[in-house]
Design an enzyme around this catalytic site. Sequence first.
Site, mmCIF file in Angstrom:
data_model
loop_
_atom_site.group_PDB
_atom_site.id
_atom_site.type_symbol
_atom_site.label_atom_id
_atom_site.label_comp_id
_atom_site.label_asym_id
_atom_site.label_seq_id
_atom_site.Cartn_x
_atom_site.Cartn_y
_atom_site.Cartn_z
ATOM 1 N N LYS A 85 0.904 -1.283 -0.112
ATOM 2 C CA LYS A 85 -0.162 0.035 0.068
ATOM 3 C C LYS A 85 0.876 1.163 -0.135
ATOM 4 O O LYS A 85 1.904 1.314 0.857
ATOM 5 C CB LYS A 85 -0.892 -0.116 1.424
ATOM 6 N N LYS A 129 4.987 2.095 8.176
ATOM 7 C CA LYS A 129 4.019 3.145 8.685
ATOM 8 C C LYS A 129 2.629 2.273 8.806
ATOM 9 O O LYS A 129 1.871 2.411 9.660
ATOM 10 C CB LYS A 129 3.682 4.250 7.402
ATOM 11 N N LYS A 158 5.310 2.193 -2.889
ATOM 12 C CA LYS A 158 5.330 3.741 -3.410
ATOM 13 C C LYS A 158 5.590 3.841 -4.862
ATOM 14 O O LYS A 158 6.379 2.898 -5.391
ATOM 15 C CB LYS A 158 6.371 4.471 -2.436
ATOM 16 N N THR A 210 -5.187 13.027 6.015
ATOM 17 C CA THR A 210 -3.734 12.974 6.347
ATOM 18 C C THR A 210 -3.875 14.165 7.515
ATOM 19 O O THR A 210 -3.136 14.284 8.391
ATOM 20 C CB THR A 210 -2.714 13.056 5.409
ATOM 21 N N ASN A 258 -2.824 19.444 -0.246
ATOM 22 C CA ASN A 258 -3.577 18.575 0.411
ATOM 23 C C ASN A 258 -3.376 18.431 1.927
ATOM 24 O O ASN A 258 -4.278 18.861 2.855
ATOM 25 C CB ASN A 258 -3.847 17.100 -0.180
ATOM 26 N N SER A 298 -7.489 5.380 4.035
ATOM 27 C CA SER A 298 -7.227 4.356 2.789
ATOM 28 C C SER A 298 -7.753 3.016 3.205
ATOM 29 O O SER A 298 -8.496 2.418 2.421
ATOM 30 C CB SER A 298 -5.958 4.527 2.009
HETATM 31 N N1 LIG Z 1 -1.594 13.144 0.396
HETATM 32 C C1 LIG Z 1 -1.594 12.237 1.318
HETATM 33 O O1 LIG Z 1 -2.603 11.365 1.873
HETATM 34 C C2 LIG Z 1 -0.188 11.933 2.164
HETATM 35 C C3 LIG Z 1 0.896 12.863 2.063
HETATM 36 N N2 LIG Z 1 1.900 12.693 2.702
HETATM 37 C C4 LIG Z 1 3.089 13.518 2.458
HETATM 38 O O2 LIG Z 1 2.729 14.989 2.629
HETATM 39 C C5 LIG Z 1 3.517 15.542 1.690
HETATM 40 C C6 LIG Z 1 2.553 16.568 0.929
HETATM 41 O O3 LIG Z 1 1.800 15.820 0.151
HETATM 42 P P1 LIG Z 1 0.336 16.389 -0.553
HETATM 43 O O4 LIG Z 1 -0.194 17.531 0.322
HETATM 44 O O5 LIG Z 1 -0.546 15.477 -0.787
HETATM 45 O O6 LIG Z 1 0.746 17.083 -1.635
HETATM 46 P P2 LIG Z 1 0.347 18.017 -2.655
HETATM 47 O O7 LIG Z 1 0.887 17.974 -4.169
HETATM 48 O O8 LIG Z 1 -1.092 18.463 -2.641
HETATM 49 O O9 LIG Z 1 0.917 19.482 -2.183
HETATM 50 C C7 LIG Z 1 2.329 19.691 -2.001
HETATM 51 C C8 LIG Z 1 2.796 20.903 -1.551
HETATM 52 O O10 LIG Z 1 4.003 21.200 -1.193
HETATM 53 C C9 LIG Z 1 4.447 22.412 -1.683
HETATM 54 N N3 LIG Z 1 5.876 22.406 -2.065
HETATM 55 C C10 LIG Z 1 6.441 21.691 -3.174
HETATM 56 N N4 LIG Z 1 7.641 21.847 -3.257
HETATM 57 C C11 LIG Z 1 8.044 22.730 -2.264
HETATM 58 C C12 LIG Z 1 9.207 23.349 -1.960
HETATM 59 N N5 LIG Z 1 10.137 23.276 -2.693
HETATM 60 N N6 LIG Z 1 9.280 24.243 -1.059
HETATM 61 C C13 LIG Z 1 7.886 24.527 -0.309
HETATM 62 N N7 LIG Z 1 6.819 23.905 -0.641
HETATM 63 C C14 LIG Z 1 6.857 23.195 -1.666
HETATM 64 C C15 LIG Z 1 3.604 22.572 -2.928
HETATM 65 O O11 LIG Z 1 3.550 24.002 -3.253
HETATM 66 C C16 LIG Z 1 1.879 22.165 -2.239
HETATM 67 O O12 LIG Z 1 1.649 23.202 -1.256
HETATM 68 C C17 LIG Z 1 4.335 14.654 1.000
HETATM 69 O O13 LIG Z 1 5.588 14.668 1.537
HETATM 70 C C18 LIG Z 1 3.625 13.463 1.043
HETATM 71 O O14 LIG Z 1 4.492 12.346 0.869
HETATM 72 C C19 LIG Z 1 2.098 11.725 3.515
HETATM 73 C C20 LIG Z 1 1.013 11.010 3.882
HETATM 74 C C21 LIG Z 1 -0.362 10.922 3.125
HETATM 75 O O1 LIG Z 2 -3.178 6.376 1.323
HETATM 76 C C1 LIG Z 2 -2.306 5.421 1.204
HETATM 77 O O2 LIG Z 2 -2.483 4.489 0.851
HETATM 78 C C2 LIG Z 2 -0.771 5.986 1.291
HETATM 79 C C3 LIG Z 2 -0.732 7.343 1.460
HETATM 80 C C4 LIG Z 2 0.929 7.682 1.600
HETATM 81 O O3 LIG Z 2 1.512 7.528 0.214
HETATM 82 C C5 LIG Z 2 1.628 8.036 2.472
HETATM 83 O O4 LIG Z 2 1.100 7.743 3.522
HETATM 84 O O5 LIG Z 2 2.672 8.397 2.397
#
Ligand SMILES: NC(=O)C1=CN([C@@H]2O[C@H](COP(=O)(O)OP(=O)(O)OC[C@H]3O[C@@H](n4cnc5c(N)ncnc54)[C@H](O)[C@@H]3O)[C@@H](O)[C@H]2O)C=CC1
Ligand SMILES: O=C(O)CCC(=O)C(=O)O
Length: 411
Positions: A66, A90, A102, A185, A216, A344
Site C-alpha cells: 500500500k 507506517k 510507493k 492526512t 492537500n 485509505s
Molecule cells: N496526500 C496524502 O494523503 C499524504 C501525503 N503525505 C506527504 O505529505 C507531503 C505533502 O503531500 P500532499 O499535500 O499530498 O501534496 P500536494 O501535491 O497536494 O502539495 C504539496 C505542497 O508542497 C508544496 N511544495 C512543493 N515543493 C516545495 C518546496 N520546494 N518548498 C516549499 N513547498 C513546496 C507545494 O507548493 C504544495 O503546496 C508529501 O511529503 C507526501 O508524501 C503523507 C501521507 C499521506
Molecule cells: O493512502 C495511502 O495508501 C498511502 C498514502 C501515502 O502515500 C503515505 O502515507 O505516504
Amino acid sequence: MNALTAASRNFKEAAKLLGLDSKLEKSLLIPFREIKVECTIPRDDGTLASFVGFRVQHDNARGPMKGGIRYHPKVDPDEVNALAQLMTWKTAVANLPYGGAKGGIGCDPGELTRSELERLTRVFTQKIHDLIGVHTDVPAPDMGTNSQTMAWILDEYSKFHGYSPGVVTGKPVDLGGSLGRESATGRGVLYATQALLSEHGKTISGQRFVIQGFGNVGSWAARLIEEAGGRVVAVGDITGAIKNGGGLDIPGLIEHSSGRQGVNGFQGGDQIDPDELLTEDCDVLIPAALGGVINRENAKDIRAKFIVEAANHPTDPEADEILSKKGVVVLPDIFANSGGVTVSYFEWVQNIQGFMWDEEKVNSELRTHMNRGFQDLKEMCETHGCGLRMGALSLGVNRVARASILRGWGA
Ligand SMILES: NC(=O)C1=CN([C@@H]2O[C@H](COP(=O)(O)OP(=O)(O)OC[C@H]3O[C@@H](n4cnc5c(N)ncnc54)[C@H](O)[C@@H]3O)[C@@H](O)[C@H]2O)C=CC1
Ligand SMILES: O=C(O)CCC(=O)C(=O)O
C-alpha cells in the site's frame, strides 16, 4: 543526505535496538520488487514526450502492499525506494493489514495539461496493471496526484480486470471513495499533534504553528488546527511564504491559494523568504511538503519546540541528532502522517464490503486509531528507552519481523 541512505540508516538502528537476526534484517531491507517503466505520450501539440515511472513494492508480510503515487520532477528510484520502505513501517505502526509500496513519475504536473496528465496516468497504469490489484498492491494519491488521478487509474485498470474500485484508494466519492479521505492526512496530523501536546500538558489552543506546504496535507492541517484554536502564524509553498504573528486567515488563504495555485501574493500577512520559514519562531513546526528539508544546515536554527512530520522523511538523521540535543521533540512521519493510509484502509474495507460509512464514523475511527497508535508508540519508547523516531520504527519493524517469521520467511 540521500533519502534511501537516511531511511536505511534509521532502519538499521531500529533493527539493532530490537536485536533482529542479521539475515532477517537484510531481507527486510531489500524491496520485494522494483518496477521501472517508460511512459511515452503525445503532447497536445502532437509532439511526443517520454517520462520514467516507478513502483517499488517493498514488503507484503502483513498484507497487500500500500502506498501513494507521486508526480514530481525529483522522483527518482532511490527516493521511491525509501518512501516504499517507510510505507511498510507506517502501515505496521498503524496496525493495518498491509505492507508497503510507493510509486511515482518523474514529471512536473504543473507543466502538463489535464489531458496530458490523463494520458500519462493511463500509459503508466497499462505498464503496471498486472502487478497491482485489490489484494496485491493498492496505490493512492501522494504529492502531485489527487482523486482524479486515482479515477483514471481505476478506469484503466478496470479495462483489463473488470470494475475493481478497491484497486486504488483516495478515489472520488462518486467512484467508491471514502468520505473523509480528502482531509484524512491533515486530520490525522491534528489528532497526532493533540496526543503529543497533551503528553506535555498542552492543548492546540493558543499554540503557534508554522506549516511548510499548502497542498492537500498542509492546507487541511492548517484548517483543522485553526478550527481547534491553534494560531497558524506562517505558511509557505513552492510559490512563496507568508507570515502574520496574529494568525493567518486560513479559509481566506485556502481560497486565495486555490485560485492562484499558491500562497504567494496573499494580502493577509507579510511575504517572507521561503528559506526562513522553517526557522520562524513558533511552538509547532509542521513540514508538509518535500523530504530532507530539515538537515544539518538548518537544524541548529530551528526555534520550534515540537516538529510534527506531516511530510515523508522531512528530517534527515543528522538533523535528528542536532534537534534532540536542543530538546526539540520530533513526532515522526510514520506515525504523524498515518491518518491518510488509515482512512485509505477504511475506504478499501468499504469497497470490499460494498457498504459506505458516514463521515462521522470515518473521523471517529481515525481518532481511535491515532490515539491507539500514540499509546503503542509511547510504550515502545518506554520499553527501549528511546526517542519517538526509534520508538515508531521499532514498533513497525517488530510487527513486520513477527509476521515474516510466522510466515516462515525469517530466522
Ligand atoms: N496526500 C496524502 O494523503 C499524504 C501525503 N503525505 C506527504 O505529505 C507531503 C505533502 O503531500 P500532499 O499535500 O499530498 O501534496 P500536494 O501535491 O497536494 O502539495 C504539496 C505542497 O508542497 C508544496 N511544495 C512543493 N515543493 C516545495 C518546496 N520546494 N518548498 C516549499 N513547498 C513546496 C507545494 O507548493 C504544495 O503546496 C508529501 O511529503 C507526501 O508524501 C503523507 C501521507 C499521506
Ligand atoms: O493512502 C495511502 O495508501 C498511502 C498514502 C501515502 O502515500 C503515505 O502515507 O505516504
